[in-house]
Design a protein around this motif. Structure first.
Motif, PDB file in Angstrom:
ATOM      1  N   UNK A   1       0.836  -1.207   0.000  1.00 16.78           N
ATOM      2  CA  UNK A   1       0.000   0.000   0.000  1.00 16.78           C
ATOM      3  C   UNK A   1       0.868   1.252   0.000  1.00 16.78           C
ATOM      4  N   UNK A   2       1.930   1.245   0.812  1.00 19.19           N
ATOM      5  CA  UNK A   2       2.829   2.404   0.865  1.00 19.19           C
ATOM      6  C   UNK A   2       3.504   2.637  -0.480  1.00 19.19           C
ATOM      7  N   UNK A   3       4.044   1.574  -1.070  1.00 22.20           N
ATOM      8  CA  UNK A   3       4.765   1.727  -2.336  1.00 22.20           C
ATOM      9  C   UNK A   3       3.844   2.185  -3.455  1.00 22.20           C
ATOM     10  N   UNK A   4       2.657   1.626  -3.524  1.00 22.96           N
ATOM     11  CA  UNK A   4       1.702   2.051  -4.560  1.00 22.96           C
ATOM     12  C   UNK A   4       1.399   3.542  -4.425  1.00 22.96           C
ATOM     13  N   UNK A   5       1.120   3.972  -3.213  1.00 27.56           N
ATOM     14  CA  UNK A   5       0.754   5.378  -2.994  1.00 27.56           C
ATOM     15  C   UNK A   5       1.951   6.297  -3.232  1.00 27.56           C
TER      16      UNK A   5
ATOM     17  N   UNK B   1       4.819   5.778  -4.928  1.00 26.09           N
ATOM     18  CA  UNK B   1       5.312   5.798  -6.309  1.00 26.09           C
ATOM     19  C   UNK B   1       4.328   6.520  -7.230  1.00 26.09           C
ATOM     20  N   UNK B   2       3.033   6.327  -6.975  1.00 25.86           N
ATOM     21  CA  UNK B   2       2.040   7.054  -7.777  1.00 25.86           C
ATOM     22  C   UNK B   2       2.182   8.563  -7.585  1.00 25.86           C
ATOM     23  N   UNK B   3       2.504   8.986  -6.355  1.00 22.52           N
ATOM     24  CA  UNK B   3       2.685  10.417  -6.085  1.00 22.52           C
ATOM     25  C   UNK B   3       3.868  10.987  -6.853  1.00 22.52           C
TER      26      UNK B   3
ATOM     27  N   UNK C   1       4.498  10.044  -9.867  1.00 17.95           N
ATOM     28  CA  UNK C   1       4.159   9.891 -11.273  1.00 17.95           C
ATOM     29  C   UNK C   1       4.668   8.600 -11.883  1.00 17.95           C
ATOM     30  N   UNK C   2       4.957   7.606 -11.034  1.00 20.09           N
ATOM     31  CA  UNK C   2       5.488   6.322 -11.508  1.00 20.09           C
ATOM     32  C   UNK C   2       4.349   5.320 -11.633  1.00 20.09           C
ATOM     33  N   UNK C   3       4.253   4.698 -12.775  1.00 15.79           N
ATOM     34  CA  UNK C   3       3.219   3.688 -13.023  1.00 15.79           C
ATOM     35  C   UNK C   3       3.589   2.391 -12.315  1.00 15.79           C
ATOM     36  N   UNK C   4       2.657   1.850 -11.526  1.00 17.48           N
ATOM     37  CA  UNK C   4       2.885   0.618 -10.765  1.00 17.48           C
ATOM     38  C   UNK C   4       1.814  -0.401 -11.131  1.00 17.48           C
ATOM     39  N   UNK C   5       2.232  -1.613 -11.432  1.00 20.93           N
ATOM     40  CA  UNK C   5       1.293  -2.683 -11.759  1.00 20.93           C
ATOM     41  C   UNK C   5       0.716  -3.263 -10.465  1.00 20.93           C
ATOM     42  N   UNK C   6      -0.614  -3.398 -10.348  1.00 19.82           N
ATOM     43  CA  UNK C   6      -1.208  -3.994  -9.144  1.00 19.82           C
ATOM     44  C   UNK C   6      -0.607  -5.376  -8.865  1.00 19.82           C
ATOM     45  N   UNK C   7      -0.240  -5.616  -7.604  1.00 13.56           N
ATOM     46  CA  UNK C   7       0.499  -6.828  -7.266  1.00 13.56           C
ATOM     47  C   UNK C   7      -0.221  -7.664  -6.219  1.00 13.56           C
ATOM     48  N   UNK C   8      -0.156  -8.990  -6.404  1.00  9.44           N
ATOM     49  CA  UNK C   8      -0.651  -9.948  -5.429  1.00  9.44           C
ATOM     50  C   UNK C   8       0.505 -10.714  -4.787  1.00  9.44           C
ATOM     51  N   UNK C   9       1.724 -10.207  -4.980  1.00  7.13           N
ATOM     52  CA  UNK C   9       2.916 -10.895  -4.480  1.00  7.13           C
ATOM     53  C   UNK C   9       3.614 -10.025  -3.436  1.00  7.13           C
ATOM     54  N   UNK C  10       4.909 -10.230  -3.228  1.00  7.70           N
ATOM     55  CA  UNK C  10       5.644  -9.408  -2.261  1.00  7.70           C
ATOM     56  C   UNK C  10       6.617  -8.473  -2.978  1.00  7.70           C
TER      57      UNK C  10
ATOM     58  N   UNK D   1      12.721   7.745  -1.152  1.00  6.86           N
ATOM     59  CA  UNK D   1      13.548   8.951  -1.050  1.00  6.86           C
ATOM     60  C   UNK D   1      14.585   8.999  -2.161  1.00  6.86           C
ATOM     61  N   UNK D   2      15.168   7.840  -2.492  1.00  5.84           N
ATOM     62  CA  UNK D   2      16.149   7.786  -3.582  1.00  5.84           C
ATOM     63  C   UNK D   2      15.500   8.127  -4.914  1.00  5.84           C
ATOM     64  N   UNK D   3      14.308   7.614  -5.154  1.00  6.74           N
ATOM     65  CA  UNK D   3      13.601   7.920  -6.401  1.00  6.74           C
ATOM     66  C   UNK D   3      13.230   9.398  -6.463  1.00  6.74           C
ATOM     67  N   UNK D   4      12.867   9.968  -5.322  1.00  8.02           N
ATOM     68  CA  UNK D   4      12.564  11.406  -5.294  1.00  8.02           C
ATOM     69  C   UNK D   4      13.793  12.223  -5.701  1.00  8.02           C
ATOM     70  N   UNK D   5      14.954  11.850  -5.178  1.00  7.97           N
ATOM     71  CA  UNK D   5      16.176  12.572  -5.533  1.00  7.97           C
ATOM     72  C   UNK D   5      16.505  12.433  -7.013  1.00  7.97           C
TER      73      UNK D   5
END
Length: 372
Positions: free
Chosen positions: A288-292, A294-296, A298-307, A355-359
């Motif tokens: 949930x954290x990563x989806x939210x 990364x979306x903020x 502007x990164x496209x994330x594929x819905x995941x049922x895994x880890x 944070x790394x992706x933001x930079x």
């Protein structure tokens, strides 16, 4: 004398499996201390505490060969899954079960149908056996195209692989679509359902493949202790199938293939319900954290049922993140050069990745504003 003329051509032309970069190698290469590895879909919480205690107790016995039949683990798994012990085959990771299937059932010129991109070991195992892989593209949503998989089956098809949830996309197929697909498969085609990540699946209609073993004997379900149980370093996986099918795989299996320590740790991990539940909780919250987050960005994330998540971060992100001390998995070899696969880590690891992706994305944003 060159060995090139002697080696089997299907082996000579294989591209070996490329594992993720180890933390130690990254730290040596870039002089980084405290790198984070989110590349290999390992359990962020580590192994079960019960498994660690069992390992410590078993260490004085490592001069002995392991139980070649994995008696205790086989019977515990059988009880848990409500099957007979004769319906289980154990291997050094579920990868070994794939090798046993190829060894027992594939001849040169046979065909194996599988989705792509999916688990990288499928084409390696198929080609190594001298058989022909038939790769069926995923849908535009990066989900198994089950009707297309079914349409690719012909009289030369011996096996069909279905990875659910799928690696590296994290997508899954639901029960209704799965039931329709399996029902129309020819009875002589061996269906291999790879469920390495099934314990992480959250969709309410995630299919239960096990009943198909009784309804359709040419079916095997693969699972592993590498993911939810955190025992990737010990290499133990298993297949559930009819006793007849398992009997053929047992003929192909080498003796003592599952180590003493792997058996002991897996047996203890099965009893550690609290660790499994904590792992599932960490994964739900991390996804949930990563989806939210990364979306903020502007990164496209594929819905995941895994880890893990598949994120479209742009070409070059993998190398850039290495310099930030964060290891993810590059997806160029899967035909997805703009994507990386990111394992769900501990909360602080997930935050460090974001944070790394933001930079990395700040200069791009400044450049866009300046150009405007």
């Amino acid at each position: 004398m060159s060995l090139a003329r002697s080696v089997k051509p299907e082996i000579a032309s294989l591209q070996p499996y490329q594992p993720g970069k180890p933390i130690e190698e990254l730290e040596r290469e870039f002089g980084i201390v405290g790198a984070v590895k989110l590349a290999s879909n390992e359990n962020a919480l580590g192994p079960s505490p019960r498994a660690l205690a069992a390992l410590a107790a078993a260490l004085p016995e490592v001069h002995r060969y392991p139980d070649g039949a994995s008696f205790a683990l086989r019977h515990k798994l059988a009880s848990r899954l409500e099957v007979t012990p004769a319906q289980l085959v154990l291997g050094a990771g579920s990868d070994e079960i794939l090798e046993l299937l190829a060894k027992a059932f594939l001849r040169p010129q046979d065909e194996v149908v599988y989705a792509w991109p999916s688990f990288a070991m499928y084409p390696i195992v198929i080609q190594g056996a001298g058989a022909r892989g038939v790769a069926v593209p995923l849908t535009s949503g990066l989900v198994h195209d089950l009707p297309a998989l079914g349409a690719a089956v012909n009289e030369r098809t011996r096996l069909v692989f279905v990875c659910n949830p799928n690696n590296p996309t994290g997508t899954s197929v639901g029960a209704e679509a799965f039931e329709r697909f399996v029902a129309q498969l020819p009875s002589e085609v061996l269906l291999v359902v790879d469920e390495a990540y099934c314990e992480y699946a959250q969709r309410p209609d995630f299919p239960n493949a096990l009943p198909w073993i009784a309804r359709r004997p040419a079916t095997i379900v693969l699972r592993t202790f590498s993911k939810i149980y955190g025992l990737a370093g010990l290499r133990v996986g298993y297949g559930i199938a009819s006793s007849e099918l398992v009997g053929y795989l047992e003929r192909a299996r080498h003796p003592f293939n599952v180590s003493l320590l792997a058996q002991v740790a897996a047996l203890a991990a099965l009893e550690d319900v609290a660790h499994v539940q904590a792992s599932q909780r960490n994964n739900r919250e991390g996804l949930a954290f990563l989806h939210q987050a990364l979306a903020a960005l502007g990164i496209e994330v594929t819905p995941s049922d895994a880890n893990f998540v598949l994120a479209r971060t742009g070409i070059g992100t993998y190398e850039q993140l290495l310099r930030e001390g964060v290891i993810v998995r590059a997806m160029g070899g899967f035909g997805l050069p703009e994507h990386v696969r990111i394992t769900v880590g501990l909360p602080e690891e997930n935050r460090r990745l974001v944070a790394a992706l933001e930079r990395l994305r700040r200069p791009q944003k400044r450049a866009v504003r300046h150009a405007g």
